[in-house]
Design an enzyme around this catalytic site. Structure first.
Site, short mmCIF file in Angstrom:
data_model
loop_
_atom_site.label_atom_id
_atom_site.label_comp_id
_atom_site.label_asym_id
_atom_site.label_seq_id
_atom_site.Cartn_x
_atom_site.Cartn_y
_atom_site.Cartn_z
NE ARG A 169 0.15 1.12 3.47
CZ ARG A 169 1.04 2.05 3.88
NH1 ARG A 169 2.40 1.71 3.60
NH2 ARG A 169 0.80 3.44 4.18
N GLY A 170 0.32 2.40 -0.08
CA GLY A 170 0.90 3.57 -0.09
C GLY A 170 0.99 4.02 -1.58
NE ARG A 185 -7.01 1.18 -1.98
CZ ARG A 185 -5.80 1.49 -1.09
NH1 ARG A 185 -4.53 0.73 -0.97
NH2 ARG A 185 -6.03 2.59 -0.15
CD GLN A 212 -3.32 2.65 7.09
OE1 GLN A 212 -4.02 2.94 7.89
NE2 GLN A 212 -4.22 2.26 5.98
CG ASP A 246 -3.73 8.17 -1.07
OD1 ASP A 246 -3.56 8.71 0.00
OD2 ASP A 246 -3.40 6.76 -1.46
CG ASN A 270 -3.02 11.63 3.25
OD1 ASN A 270 -2.42 10.70 2.62
ND2 ASN A 270 -2.69 11.97 4.26
#
Lengths: 361, 361
Positions: free
Chosen positions: B52-53, B89, B200, B241, B251
């Site tokens: 992720r990220g 995503r 996270q 993001d 975000n």
């Protein structure tokens, strides 16, 4: 309020030498009750948050002090127990108010009559709290009725932490208007902030709303701002642990963030409180002591396993420290109004004094 | 960056027919790696957040697409796999940017050379991401140096979610300047937002800061506003993001609330990003699709038991529903500036265009 059709209060006398509480650390997983027989029992129940909620811990502390008076009616015991109970939670003001009320009641009275007087005073504090919350509910109901009439569709109300009947003796503060609106058939839905780190929203608020049949959805504390931006929140109502003379509001950590988002998005943000929560001696929220709680509340989480047992798991990176301030202060400028047992007022010193004149700083 | 002295990237090639990732769903409890051999493997890893990220999933998707090209170099397979990976995503823009870059690289090229070209392009995306993050770090370091020089004591930096090296190929975005400042001996401490519901912050950010030796403290997402009010936050840096042409920032859910508090308390609030995160096609954040994730992420929590095993517990009231928006949008007006690989700019369209001229809407 009701659980599965049976009426409960969150604290009740058992004869005159004990009292009962719901063990809120077991909720929502189990509905368990505790019998408290000494002031030390009461102090432990408050510190460990077996009982919690600013109004409720006032009543519990009063019963605890009354038990100490029965065991030893001396002034020395009274003073010592008062201080011991007052120290259990530094932020809540009702706790101090309730203890002082018992102490005042016993002033200049014979030792022989003190136990009975103290017990009656504790019972009166509990009964009056339930009555005050009912009044708060009636006044808040007016706000909900007006918003519902304007919107003409389901009203979405956001609340933080638990300011329901489990936080008071009955009815709740922030949730009292919600219960009354629901009971009279107003279509509403409650966004329930999870309220980390102790999850009082996900566990207690969701539990009591569900038990009463009120539609609700649990959200992470992070999500409320997004729903306000999206127009999916019509009203915020929260409780408070202490309001200062200028209208600043100490409440569960994170309240300030929701008040900022409400201001930014034009959502009304109300704080519901009995007047015993007002600290007339403090000029502003800067002076409120903020309780620091255990890092374990952040680092660990308790819940139900698939086997139905309770388990506590460590959720954070091993070795990382945590900090855990219990409360924050929402400046009065972010608060639309206070809902009190005497009516609704502006979140200003003038507003508070218009409803509660005669208080000295 | 390093774990116990050993240098890691978050994604790495294994020959030309597989690639490796760190399984981030196992962190911080276990450092496990996964070998991905197909585009479906890559899609699953992204969807399940094993990887992720925003910057990292771009590189992972590019490697995934390259694997599909090796298996079937036809235009039909390319288009189908592109769409499948792009759908994993909906909010992240780097994902689409990276996939498009691979597709563009293969345009008009022979099928026989496509597999090799795609693999090299994926590797280039990964290498360039690491280099971009290093540049972001250098530019952000300037901000930290200046604040540290002014304060003359330990600098407190707050971050939300994980925008560290685990969210990119190396270095991180928001944390790259923090690592560089730490490495050159600037005294600093990081407030790590837990970042519910997936934690996270508590798991990944705390893990990677701890592994690198950076002082930090995990706090509930609710607590950041309080610490800003108390003057205990000197700087906020977060990742993103997607940034729209006007400077609005999508975000991790909850970012908006921290930006509001930073604005209210005068704390600088920076967003760190590679330019691949800028969506020049969207005029404002209102147009960004917000991913709704599973309610289970709110209702359940996974952690280590005292026996050392992993367990998942249900934390909320039984039967209560939850909602789980993954992101929120922070309006540009709340952002002090952007830290990009080309320098720092204002959070406005003019600011972005001053560093990245020539982009069409």
């Amino acid at each position: 309020m009701k659980i599965a059709g049976k009426h409960y209060r969150s604290v009740w006398p058992i004869g005159e030498d004990a009292f009962g509480i719901i063990d809120q650390t077991k909720l929502p997983h189990e509905l368990a009750t505790l019998t408290l027989k000494t002031a030390d029992d009461a102090a432990h129940a408050i510190k460990s948050m077996q009982t919690r909620g600013a109004p409720l811990i006032g009543a519990v502390a009063a019963y605890g002090l009354a038990l100490a008076v029965r065991a030893d009616p001396s002034d020395e015991s009274l003073a010592r127990t008062h201080d011991m109970l007052a120290d259990t939670r530094p932020t809540a003001i009702n706790l101090r108010w309730a203890l002082q009320r018992v102490v005042d009641r016993l002033r200049n009275r014979e030792r022989s009559e003190r136990a009975s007087l103290a017990w009656k005073e504790a019972a009166a504090i509990a009964d009056e709290d339930a009555a005050m919350c009912e009044s708060i509910g009636r006044h808040g109901l007016g706000i909900i009725r007006e918003l519902a009439a304007r919107k003409k569709s389901k009203l979405n109300i956001l609340t933080h932490c638990n300011a329901g009947w489990l936080a008071t003796v009955d009815w709740g503060t922030a949730l009292a208007p919600v219960y009354m609106a629901h009971d009279e058939g107003i279509a509403l839905h409650v966004w329930v902030d999870e309220t980390r780190p102790r999850n009082q929203g996900a566990s207690l608020t969701a539990f009591e709303l569900g038990a009463h049949g009120v539609a609700h959805t649990i959200i992470a504390d992070n999500a409320g701002g997004h729903y306000m931006q999206a127009g999916e929140v019509d009203l915020c109502i929260v409780g408070t642990d202490r309001v200062t003379a200028n209208g600043d509001v100490a409440n569960k950590i994170g309240t300030y963030l929701k008040a900022l988002a409400a201001k930014d998005t034009g959502v009304p943000f109300y704080v519901a409180l009995p007047s015993s929560t007002i600290d007339w001696t403090l000029a502003s929220g800067r002076d409120i002591p903020i309780e620091q709680r255990s890092a374990d509340e952040v680092l660990k989480m308790t819940g139900r396993t698939s086997a139905g047992t309770l388990a506590t798991v460590e959720i954070a990176a091993p070795g990382s420290p945590a900090a855990n301030p219990g409360f924050d202060v929402t400046p009065a400028r972010l608060v639309t109004g206070f809902i009190t047992e005497r009516g609704v007022c502006a979140a200003t010193e003038e507003g508070l004094r218009s409803l509660f004149p005669g208080h000295q700083k």
